[in-house]
Structure formats: structure tokens, C-alpha cells
Scaffold this motif. Structure first.
Motif, mmCIF file in Angstrom:
data_model
loop_
_atom_site.group_PDB
_atom_site.id
_atom_site.type_symbol
_atom_site.label_atom_id
_atom_site.label_comp_id
_atom_site.label_asym_id
_atom_site.label_seq_id
_atom_site.Cartn_x
_atom_site.Cartn_y
_atom_site.Cartn_z
ATOM 1 N N GLU A 1 33.691 31.747 30.894
ATOM 2 C CA GLU A 1 33.010 30.617 31.524
ATOM 3 C C GLU A 1 31.829 31.163 32.314
ATOM 4 O O GLU A 1 31.764 32.350 32.611
ATOM 5 N N ARG A 2 30.923 30.293 32.684
ATOM 6 C CA ARG A 2 29.766 30.714 33.471
ATOM 7 C C ARG A 2 30.197 31.350 34.787
ATOM 8 O O ARG A 2 29.671 32.380 35.202
ATOM 9 N N LYS A 3 31.207 30.758 35.420
ATOM 10 C CA LYS A 3 31.674 31.291 36.695
ATOM 11 C C LYS A 3 32.265 32.692 36.521
ATOM 12 O O LYS A 3 32.056 33.567 37.350
ATOM 13 N N SER A 4 33.011 32.922 35.425
ATOM 14 C CA SER A 4 33.576 34.261 35.208
ATOM 15 C C SER A 4 32.483 35.293 35.021
ATOM 16 O O SER A 4 32.603 36.419 35.499
ATOM 17 N N ALA A 5 31.423 34.941 34.316
ATOM 18 C CA ALA A 5 30.305 35.869 34.116
ATOM 19 C C ALA A 5 29.632 36.185 35.451
ATOM 20 O O ALA A 5 29.263 37.335 35.708
ATOM 21 N N GLN A 6 29.484 35.177 36.304
ATOM 22 C CA GLN A 6 28.885 35.397 37.620
ATOM 23 C C GLN A 6 29.758 36.310 38.473
ATOM 24 O O GLN A 6 29.261 37.220 39.136
ATOM 25 N N ILE A 7 31.056 36.071 38.441
ATOM 26 C CA ILE A 7 31.983 36.890 39.218
ATOM 27 C C ILE A 7 31.941 38.331 38.721
ATOM 28 O O ILE A 7 31.864 39.276 39.503
ATOM 29 N N SER A 8 31.961 38.508 37.402
ATOM 30 C CA SER A 8 31.917 39.851 36.823
ATOM 31 C C SER A 8 30.629 40.584 37.181
ATOM 32 O O SER A 8 30.653 41.770 37.514
ATOM 33 N N SER A 9 29.512 39.875 37.097
ATOM 34 C CA SER A 9 28.230 40.517 37.394
ATOM 35 C C SER A 9 28.124 40.910 38.873
ATOM 36 O O SER A 9 27.402 41.833 39.219
#
Length: 159
Positions: A107-115
Motif C-alpha cells: 500500500e502507499r502507506k507501507s511504502a512511505q513507512i519503509s522509505s
């Protein structure tokens, strides 16, 4: 929305690769000649050796010193938010680089958290010289998967 997550992950990975590239440029600035050769892949304890690079330099006294760097891929860890996999570089008995090969991006939120979490985890691992670091607040799943993959790579390196 999936495209945004993929783009955010790609940008985070590019940032990590750029940091690694800059570290390599620093080594080149010190006058150490570096050669790289990719070897065949081998698997051990869940990690994969992806290649080695050696460098040698002559000191002012005429003696020659040699150091070898080896990279190991950790296992790909599946989470409910996507896959996480890291690569570790070990040189001279020290962890010199940790690169995220895959980060959560379901999800977009997971990508943000990972980055956000990946650079913090990288820094902590380089400082601690082990996978024994605390998880990043708000990124527990990603942190646990990152550290699990890293430990598999370190086990493969017998580090």
C-alpha cells in the motif's frame, strides 16, 4: 495507488544505492585502487553470496596490503505489507554497507513507512555492527523483516 507505492519504493531504493555509491566514491578518493569481479552465486544458511570485490594498495614503505569485500543477500521475508530483503557488504571484518533490495510496498502507506525506516535501520546496523538493533517506531513489521533478512545474510557470511 499501487503505482505511487512502487515509485516511492523505487525512490527509497535509489537513495540507498546513491548513499552506497557515494561511500564507494570516498574509498576511491583515498587512493585505494578497487577492482570488482562478480563470482558465481552460492547459498548458505538462507543467504546468497552475490559477488566479491578486492582492492589492494601500496603503502609508502613499499609493502602491499589487501582487503576483500563480500556481499551477501538475506532471505526474502514475506510480510502482510509486502516482501523485505537486504544485502550486506562485509569488508575487513566489518559491516560496511547494508542495502535494501526489496521493501514493503503493498500500500502507499507501507511504502512511505519503509522509505522512512530503511535509512534509520541502515544507520543503526552500521553503528552496532550487528542485526541486534531496536525496531523503528511505527514500522515494527518492516523493521522485524529487515532485521530477519539481515541476520540471514550475516549468518551466511559467518559474521
Amino acid at each position: 495507488m499501487r503505482i505511487r507505492a512502487a515509485m516511492a519504493t523505487a525512490l527509497a531504493s535509489a537513495g540507498i544505492l546513491l548513499a552506497g555509491w557515494q561511500s564507494g566514491a570516498h574509498i576511491a578518493d583515498t587512493g585505494t585502487a578497487t577492482t570488482t569481479s562478480l563470482g558465481s552465486s552460492a547459498s548458505s544458511a538462507g543467504g546468497t553470496t552475490t559477488g566479491t570485490s578486492g582492492s589492494s594498495s601500496a603503502t609508502s614503505s613499499g609493502t602491499k596490503t589487501t582487503t576483500t569485500a563480500a556481499t551477501y543477500d538475506g532471505t526474502a521475508v514475506q510480510t502482510r505489507f509486502g516482501t523485505v530483503q537486504v544485502r550486506v557488504t562485509i569488508q575487513g571484518g566489518k559491516i560496511t554497507e547494508v542495502t535494501a533490495l526489496q521493501l514493503t510496498d503493498a500500500e502507499r502507506k507501507s511504502a512511505q513507512i519503509s522509505s522512512r525506516a530503511a535509512p534509520v535501520l541502515r544507520s543503526e546496523v552500521l553503528q552496532a555492527q550487528s542485526a541486534d538493533v531496536q525496531t523503528v517506531g511505527g514500522a515494527t513489521v518492516t523493521s522485524d523483516a529487515y532485521l530477519t533478512s539481515l541476520q540471514a545474510a550475516l549468518d551466511a557470511a559467518h559474521f
